[in-house]
Design a protein around this motif. Sequence first.
Motif, mmCIF file in Angstrom:
data_model
loop_
_atom_site.group_PDB
_atom_site.id
_atom_site.type_symbol
_atom_site.label_atom_id
_atom_site.label_comp_id
_atom_site.label_asym_id
_atom_site.label_seq_id
_atom_site.Cartn_x
_atom_site.Cartn_y
_atom_site.Cartn_z
ATOM 1 N N THR A 392 40.115 21.480 -67.720
ATOM 2 C CA THR A 392 39.356 21.529 -68.966
ATOM 3 C C THR A 392 38.296 20.422 -68.992
ATOM 4 O O THR A 392 38.554 19.298 -68.585
ATOM 5 N N GLY A 393 37.130 20.745 -69.497
ATOM 6 C CA GLY A 393 36.054 19.758 -69.594
ATOM 7 C C GLY A 393 35.035 19.858 -68.485
ATOM 8 O O GLY A 393 34.085 19.070 -68.461
ATOM 9 N N TRP A 394 35.184 20.834 -67.573
ATOM 10 C CA TRP A 394 34.239 21.004 -66.467
ATOM 11 C C TRP A 394 33.338 22.203 -66.748
ATOM 12 O O TRP A 394 33.791 23.253 -67.186
ATOM 13 N N CYS A 395 32.037 22.038 -66.473
ATOM 14 C CA CYS A 395 31.089 23.146 -66.507
ATOM 15 C C CYS A 395 30.107 22.953 -65.365
ATOM 16 O O CYS A 395 30.118 21.912 -64.689
ATOM 17 N N MET A 396 29.247 23.926 -65.133
ATOM 18 C CA MET A 396 28.374 23.870 -63.948
ATOM 19 C C MET A 396 27.125 24.689 -64.185
ATOM 20 O O MET A 396 27.071 25.547 -65.079
ATOM 21 N N PRO A 408 18.043 24.329 -56.931
ATOM 22 C CA PRO A 408 17.766 23.761 -58.263
ATOM 23 C C PRO A 408 17.474 24.846 -59.290
ATOM 24 O O PRO A 408 17.025 25.954 -58.947
ATOM 25 N N VAL A 409 17.704 24.511 -60.560
ATOM 26 C CA VAL A 409 17.459 25.430 -61.668
ATOM 27 C C VAL A 409 16.511 24.765 -62.657
ATOM 28 O O VAL A 409 16.286 23.545 -62.618
ATOM 29 N N SER A 410 15.961 25.555 -63.555
ATOM 30 C CA SER A 410 14.986 25.042 -64.520
ATOM 31 C C SER A 410 15.673 24.380 -65.706
ATOM 32 O O SER A 410 16.809 24.710 -66.047
ATOM 33 N N ARG A 411 14.959 23.443 -66.350
ATOM 34 C CA ARG A 411 15.374 22.775 -67.591
ATOM 35 C C ARG A 411 16.800 22.237 -67.512
ATOM 36 O O ARG A 411 17.659 22.538 -68.354
ATOM 37 N N ILE A 412 17.048 21.430 -66.506
ATOM 38 C CA ILE A 412 18.391 20.904 -66.282
ATOM 39 C C ILE A 412 18.806 19.947 -67.393
ATOM 40 O O ILE A 412 19.990 19.859 -67.748
ATOM 41 N N GLU A 413 17.852 19.210 -67.967
ATOM 42 C CA GLU A 413 18.199 18.251 -69.021
ATOM 43 C C GLU A 413 18.727 18.958 -70.271
ATOM 44 O O GLU A 413 19.645 18.458 -70.931
ATOM 45 N N GLN A 414 18.155 20.125 -70.602
ATOM 46 C CA GLN A 414 18.669 20.870 -71.758
ATOM 47 C C GLN A 414 20.077 21.383 -71.488
ATOM 48 O O GLN A 414 20.920 21.406 -72.389
ATOM 49 N N ARG A 415 20.331 21.786 -70.254
ATOM 50 C CA ARG A 415 21.670 22.278 -69.911
ATOM 51 C C ARG A 415 22.704 21.148 -70.022
ATOM 52 O O ARG A 415 23.787 21.350 -70.577
ATOM 53 N N ILE A 416 22.357 19.986 -69.488
ATOM 54 C CA ILE A 416 23.290 18.857 -69.552
ATOM 55 C C ILE A 416 23.503 18.420 -70.995
ATOM 56 O O ILE A 416 24.623 18.106 -71.426
ATOM 57 N N GLY A 417 22.416 18.400 -71.775
ATOM 58 C CA GLY A 417 22.524 17.988 -73.169
ATOM 59 C C GLY A 417 23.400 18.926 -73.986
ATOM 60 O O GLY A 417 24.161 18.482 -74.852
ATOM 61 N N GLU A 418 23.309 20.245 -73.729
ATOM 62 C CA GLU A 418 24.153 21.197 -74.449
ATOM 63 C C GLU A 418 25.619 21.004 -74.092
ATOM 64 O O GLU A 418 26.500 21.063 -74.973
ATOM 65 N N ALA A 419 25.912 20.763 -72.809
ATOM 66 C CA ALA A 419 27.301 20.528 -72.395
ATOM 67 C C ALA A 419 27.853 19.252 -73.007
ATOM 68 O O ALA A 419 29.007 19.190 -73.444
ATOM 69 N N GLN A 420 27.016 18.204 -73.063
ATOM 70 C CA GLN A 420 27.458 16.942 -73.647
ATOM 71 C C GLN A 420 27.699 17.098 -75.142
ATOM 72 O O GLN A 420 28.659 16.547 -75.695
ATOM 73 N N LYS A 421 26.856 17.892 -75.814
ATOM 74 C CA LYS A 421 26.990 18.072 -77.260
ATOM 75 C C LYS A 421 28.294 18.792 -77.613
ATOM 76 O O LYS A 421 28.893 18.526 -78.662
ATOM 77 N N LEU A 422 28.745 19.684 -76.732
ATOM 78 C CA LEU A 422 29.962 20.447 -76.997
ATOM 79 C C LEU A 422 31.216 19.781 -76.455
ATOM 80 O O LEU A 422 32.285 20.389 -76.434
ATOM 81 N N GLY A 423 31.094 18.551 -75.961
ATOM 82 C CA GLY A 423 32.258 17.774 -75.603
ATOM 83 C C GLY A 423 32.736 17.913 -74.170
ATOM 84 O O GLY A 423 33.860 17.497 -73.863
ATOM 85 N N PHE A 424 31.924 18.454 -73.267
ATOM 86 C CA PHE A 424 32.327 18.539 -71.869
ATOM 87 C C PHE A 424 32.141 17.177 -71.198
ATOM 88 O O PHE A 424 31.165 16.461 -71.464
#
Length: 462
Positions: A392-396, A408-424
């Motif tokens: 639990t707590g892992w995403c990718m 690589p993928v686009s807009r990586i900072e938004q992806r990381i920020g969304e995961a951090q906001k939801l508690g991952f």
Amino acid sequence: MAKDKIAYVCENCGQESPKWIGKCPACGRWNTFKEVRVAADTARQTATTAAAQAGHALRKHKALRLRDISSHDDPRIDMHDAELNRVLGGGLVPGSIILLGGEPGIGKSTLSLQTMLRLPDKRILYVSGEESAHQLKMRAERIAHEENEQFLILCENSLEAIFEHIKDVQPELVVVDSIQTIATDEVESSAGSIAQVRECASALLRFAKTSGVPVILIGHITKEGTLAGPKILEHIVDTVIQFEGDQHYMYRILRSIKNRFGSTSELGIYEMQHSGLRQVGNPSELLLTQDHEGLSGIAISSAIEGMRPFLVETQALVSTAAYGTPQRQATGFDQRRLNMLLAVLEKRVGFKLVQKDVFLNIAGGLRVTDLAMDLSVIAAVLSSNVDTPIETGWCMAGEVGLSGEVRPVSRIEQRIGEAQKLGFSHIIVPRYNLQGIDRSKYTSIELHPVRKVEEALRALFG
């Protein structure tokens, strides 16, 4: 009196032919030519009128230099619906014509009716060719919105009568439900035929462009999942929006297929309730289950559709093939891409899946096209194959290439920020994406950069 002429029109692309053809020479589809009866006098009169209008247009308009054309944008109409505004590109453009399509019972009329009732400052004419005024009244009461004094309902199927009412009412917005039920006297065929749909849509387009009044058309969907009527219908309109979803799920997806005034990658998410459609501002609330601790075959991916990031739950089931040929089934994900990822997993990582059935599902009934889902698909398949749950707590997020590299993928900072906001607390990302990123602002989530699929699987399973 001259006899009526018979023409054949392709219902897919609108190609005309004097005789029936099995395969359309324009689009290559088979058995799409339908018979259309055209009156000889009408055809001759139409040709003469078109020539006269063309000459009048030549005298009325003149060629302009690009620098002489004004580039100011007309203010968009706020629909008081954040999801619909996002899909339209910021609101409804005056003078535009919108086509809203979807399967029967998916909620097209409910969406349009509740949206129109939220616009008390606009005079709206709602033309219904399918339902009576009493049925619309009952639906409006079920939606539980306040009365709108500027909202007018017209139950009519004749295009000429509709334009007469438009002349009397002078609306600021027109909704036609549906375009397949409207017919004009100028075409001698039943409502819903190729000629009727084309002529009615063209007349409404001329009205929208000359008057500046936006028009919303509601269209039907064929059994193949495409908009009913000739393909030229999609070329006529400015924006094509498709309302999709499984009737067994309570969530609906509003997706833009064509948009001359915005992006075509945006989507809106609604939840079907007894009182209408509720906007889902945070898509992650429907794409993630509450608790999947201890369950194998589940991986979380940080995806992006349009401009909004959200976390998607990928579910996989791998079992021994009961028959000679193993099954490969995907729901909400591209079937061919799943086959490619399974080949990469077998060739590059060394896991033998030749005699295994593989079933893949995207939770929530959503169909995701983001390539960053590749890493979570492989992780979910491997987790189910070895029957080991992901902590639990892992995403990718990461695209997987044929050689097993994580691209690589686009807009990586938004992806990381969304995961951090939801508690991952952990996220696996492509190594190349971390170049030039300030890691200091991601204090509550640990970044795991990887270059190959093996590295990602080693981080997940040890």
